[in-house]
Design an enzyme around this catalytic site. Structure first.
Site, PDB file in Angstrom:
ATOM      1  N   SER A   1       0.833  -1.199   0.000  1.00  0.00           N
ATOM      2  CA  SER A   1       0.000   0.000   0.000  1.00  0.00           C
ATOM      3  C   SER A   1       0.864   1.244   0.000  1.00  0.00           C
ATOM      4  O   SER A   1       2.014   1.225   0.458  1.00  0.00           O
ATOM      5  CB  SER A   1      -0.890   0.024   1.244  1.00  0.00           C
ATOM      6  N   ASP A   2       0.321   2.327  -0.522  1.00  0.00           N
ATOM      7  CA  ASP A   2       0.914   3.624  -0.234  1.00  0.00           C
ATOM      8  C   ASP A   2       0.701   3.899   1.250  1.00  0.00           C
ATOM      9  O   ASP A   2      -0.114   3.254   1.921  1.00  0.00           O
ATOM     10  CB  ASP A   2       0.285   4.711  -1.108  1.00  0.00           C
ATOM     11  N   TRP A   3       1.426   4.861   1.775  1.00  0.00           N
ATOM     12  CA  TRP A   3       1.463   5.096   3.217  1.00  0.00           C
ATOM     13  C   TRP A   3       0.115   5.650   3.703  1.00  0.00           C
ATOM     14  O   TRP A   3      -0.261   6.767   3.394  1.00  0.00           O
ATOM     15  CB  TRP A   3       2.604   6.052   3.541  1.00  0.00           C
ATOM     16  N   GLY A   4      -0.617   4.809   4.444  1.00  0.00           N
ATOM     17  CA  GLY A   4      -1.915   5.211   4.941  1.00  0.00           C
ATOM     18  C   GLY A   4      -3.047   5.022   3.953  1.00  0.00           C
ATOM     19  O   GLY A   4      -4.134   5.577   4.147  1.00  0.00           O
ATOM     20  N   ALA A   5      -2.826   4.220   2.896  1.00  0.00           N
ATOM     21  CA  ALA A   5      -3.852   4.034   1.868  1.00  0.00           C
ATOM     22  C   ALA A   5      -4.759   2.838   2.136  1.00  0.00           C
ATOM     23  O   ALA A   5      -5.607   2.518   1.303  1.00  0.00           O
ATOM     24  CB  ALA A   5      -3.194   3.874   0.498  1.00  0.00           C
TER      25      ALA A   5
END
Length: 801
Positions: free
Chosen positions: A283-287
């Site tokens: 995932s992208d950071w916090g996605a």
């Protein structure tokens, strides 16, 4: 496996219809949801068989809690992303670091030219070398995983804040650059990550927000039809998978109504099944916005682990994965496949043997502001210098990616002018430091040359050679009187007072340096260069009849002053990295003959780009509708030069354009079939390999021509091959031409060389939304060879069937 495959195909038929004509009314309801595609296809380790056996043995030696730990990031670590070590079995954990232009969270590292600059070079050798050196620096700092390269955003809109991190809005050019960069990075035994999958074409509302009344407003949904998805946005990712990329990062936005990191059609159906991706999706950071749902949809690694960026916020994963296995809501075999996918590249690249320890200095530079677990990770010496001799490549590539747009009366190259004036806030030293990490806002970067953009794609400059510094050295050698004025406010508002300080007045040549701030976290609000740029150029040009403008920018700019009679030359230098001044002086003085070509189009006005803007409005900013943010990609395949060509619209400088200090010619174009067999409309049946059906990459035709240097100085020509594919009834508009080959050739005066372009099956096919297959159409395929998308020198045609 057959029933699962059949289910995916049937599901795909219901997804992402294609407009039958460009003026057909867009039916938003057709794009409001994505069909479910389950289960997540397990990796077979195809091409990585030995590593698969090691990964499988690794999985069998883990407890359930340890499996969950391999898949869930921990904030307490020295890197921007951390998978915790498992001391019981000697697993040292994984260190993930930004980014596409540099190992950002580090000291004594090189800041390379941006991806956009590399694409503007159209030089395959230099692009590969950039990836090779990037990978070497990540390895030297103990980073197992490089969060690079970028092909999403592709570049649908020139206003996108992160467009400069990638390469070009043309999928073919970007696909080639992705493959070369990934190969270079991974040659060092470092895992590359292709990002961001998919439809990540704006920063505005990329994440959910909360209204003043406490309503959660969901992230923007990129609504993309099936053909456009395959022929534009998936195209460079297919190259990435074929290159053996270790990981693919899913993006923040929603895709056809579902968050990209839990969209089962995109992850399970398109990526893992259709493209045969064997690695892991992070995932992208916090996605990540769900637990089991995101796992079932195909996500394999949750970064940075906690919901946000801080230790105190719990994760959807971690212990929750263990709970889901124990209560029966998640099969342990799915968890095992996720761990195998994560560990496959780790073993394939030999990261379990003699991999360098982590540079502990990166922990102190961590933007997440957490305390590292110093007793669990393995550290080496601090502040390791990994730069080697990479500055030479930076200088060479930045010069190769510099595009000469205008050169009236041979204003360039400079020939030891008697006196010179340098103007503009981009020429000198940055006044607020060398680290442009800040995600939003340009105010801190008013003064100083802009060598790279902001956000996670930036780099920590150890030094920067400014244009003014390099010009001081050169003018001192030549005996040129050099004077400068770097205050844009003064130049634009009171030029009489400003120019009073310059004498002799006016100078023989005036150099104006402009810049445009671009960063993750915010989209541009204008395509004009920043800080009163138009007034600066017009005032200098009104004062000096030999004004040369240099731009440092992360994409296309409008240039309302381009046709000013006193603007004698325009040079687009993009984001050049740490050797900025040396590179531009090499070009200005002719030490390097400019050979860069635009990887985008510069239109006449900003309104000309309206075919694909940033979804944003006052109403959306004030909405209480959770689902209000919708970005309908109604333009289909017609972005960038494809749009301008189809509508016969004039532009200022076309895609692929760039001048030289010499002249080139093309001759003797011919197209021949490779092999003697009959070519079928659909690709022969074959087992899916990384990249999809491997027969899509079979070379079926070859175009050849002769390129010659007809001028008086050595230079490099970029020969560009475009195809005109047949229009497909009922499948939307096919662009009038699409790039399908390019070669850069260095030639001495009078020298000639042959260039050749192999055309693969995919290059001459379109995506058939009914058959759910790449198909070659009947009818003639036009071949156009030239030096830009509108400077076509030679034409031919052939029929593939």
């Amino acid at each position: 496996m057959a029933p699962f495959k059949d289910y995916i195909v049937l599901a795909a038929l219901t997804l992402l219809p294609t407009l039958s004509a460009q003026n057909t009314t867009w039916d938003h309801s057709l794009y409001a949801s994505s069909p479910p595609v389950y289960p997540s296809p397990p990796t077979t380790g195809q091409g990585w068989e030995a590593a698969y056996a090691q990964a499988d043995a690794f999985v069998k030696n883990l407890t359930l809690e340890e499996k969950a730990g391999v898949l869930t990031g921990v904030a307490q670590g020295p890197c921007i992303g951390n998978i915790a070590p498992i001391p019981r079995i000697g697993f040292p954990g994984l260190c993930l670091q930004d980014g596409p232009a540099s190992i950002r969270q580090a000291t004594f590292a090189t800041v390379f030219p941006a991806g956009l600059t590399a694409a503007a070079s159209w030089d395959k050798g230099l692009i590969y070398e950039r990836g090779l050196y990037l990978g070497a620096e990540f390895r030297g700092k103990g980073a197992h995983i490089a969060l690079a390269p970028v092909c999403g955003p592709l570049g649908r809109s020139g206003l996108a804040g992160r467009g400069w991190e990638g390469f070009s809005p043309d999928p073919y050019l970007t696909g080639v650059a992705m493959e070369l960069t990934i190969s270079g990075i991974q040659k060092n035994g470092v895992q590359a990550v292709a990002k961001h999958w998919i439809g990540n074409e704006q920063e505005t509302q990329r994440n959910p927000s909360v209204s003043d009344n406490g309503t959660t407003i969901e992230a923007v949904s990129s609504n993309i039809d099936d053909r456009t998805m395959h022929e534009l946005y998936m195209w460079p990712f297919a190259n990435s998978v074929r290159a053996g990329v270790a990981s693919i990062m899913c993006s923040y936005n929603r895709l056809n109504g579902s968050y990209a990191c839990q969209n089962s059609k995109a992850l399970n159906g398109l990526l893992k099944d259709e493209l045969g991706f064997q690695g892991y999706v992070m995932s992208d950071w916090g996605a990540v916005h769900a637990g089991v749902d995101s796992v079932q949809a195909g996500l394999d690694m949750n970064m940075p682990g906690p919901l946000g960026f801080f230790v105190s916020e719990p994760s959807f994963w971690g212990p929750n994965l263990t709970l889901a296995i124990n209560n029966g809501s998640l099969a342990e075999e799915r968890l095992d496949d996720m761990v195998r996918r994560v560990m496959l590249p780790y073993f394939h690249f030999g990261q379990n043997v003699d991999f360098p320890p982590i540079d502990p200095e990166s922990a102190d530079l961590n933007i997440l502001g957490v305390t590292p677990l110093l007793d669990t990770f393995t550290y080496g010496p601090a502040n390791v210098d990994v730069r080697d001799d990479h500055a030479k490549l930076v200088r060479d590539l930045a010069a190769a990616g510099t595009v000469l747009l205008k050169n009236t009366n041979n204003a360039l190259p400079l020939k030891a002018p008697k006196n010179m004036g340098v103007f503009g806030n981009d020429a000198g030293d940055p006044t607020n430091g060398l680290y442009t990490l800040k995600f939003v806002g340009e105010q801190n970067y008013e003064y100083g040359t802009l060598a790279v953009g902001g956000g996670s794609g930036t780099g920590r400059l150890t030094y920067v050679v400014t244009p003014l510094d390099a010009l001081k050295v050169r003018t001192q050698q030549d005996g040129t009187l050099l004077q400068y004025l770097l205050n844009n406010t003064l130049i634009s508002s009171d030029p009489t007072i400003a120019f009073y300080s310059i004498a002799p007045s006016p100078p023989e040549v005036c150099l104006v340096f402009l810049k445009t701030w671009a960063s993750e976290g915010a989209d541009l609000t204008s395509l004009e260069a920043d800080w009163n740029s138009t007034a600066v150029v017009e005032n200098v040009a009104g004062y000096c009849n030999n004004t040369i403008v240099v731009t440092h920018t992360g994409g296309p700019n409008t240039m309302p002053w381009a046709n000013h009679p006193n603007v004698t030359a325009i040079v687009a230098a993009h984001f050049p990295g740490q050797e900025s001044g040396n590179s531009i002086v090499d070009i200005l003085y002719g030490n390097v003959n400019p050979s860069g070509k635009l990887p985008y189009t510069i239109a006449n006005t900003e309104a000309d780009y309206a075919f694909a803007g940033i979804t944003n409005s006052t109403e959306l900013q004030q909405t209480e509708d959770p689902n209000a943010w919708q970005s309908d990609f109604t333009e289909g395949l017609l972005i960038e030069y494809r749009h301008f060509d189809y509508y016969n619209q004039s532009v200022l400088f076309e895609f692929g354009f760039g001048l030289s200090y010499t002249n080139f010619s093309l001759s003797d174009l011919s197209v021949s079939k490779i092999g003697n067999g009959t070519i079928s409309a659909s690709p022969p049946q074959a087992a899916i390999a990384p990249g999809g059906n491997p027969t899509l990459y079979d070379a079926l035709f070859r175009a050849t021509a002769t390129v010659s240097n007809t001028g008086s100085v050595a230079g490099a020509a970029v020969s560009q091959l475009y195809l005109s594919l047949p229009q497909i009834p009922g499948e939307g508009i096919t662009p009038l031409k699409v790039l399908r080959g390019f070669e850069k050739t260095s030639l001495e005066p009078g020298q000639s060389a042959q260039v050749s372009f192999d055309l693969m099956r995919r290059d001459i096919s379109h995506w058939d939304t009914i058959a759910q297959e790449w198909m070659i159409s009947s009818g003639n395929i036009g071949v156009q060879l030239g030096f830009s998308s509108r400077d076509i020198i030679l034409t031919d045609s052939f029929s593939a069937l």
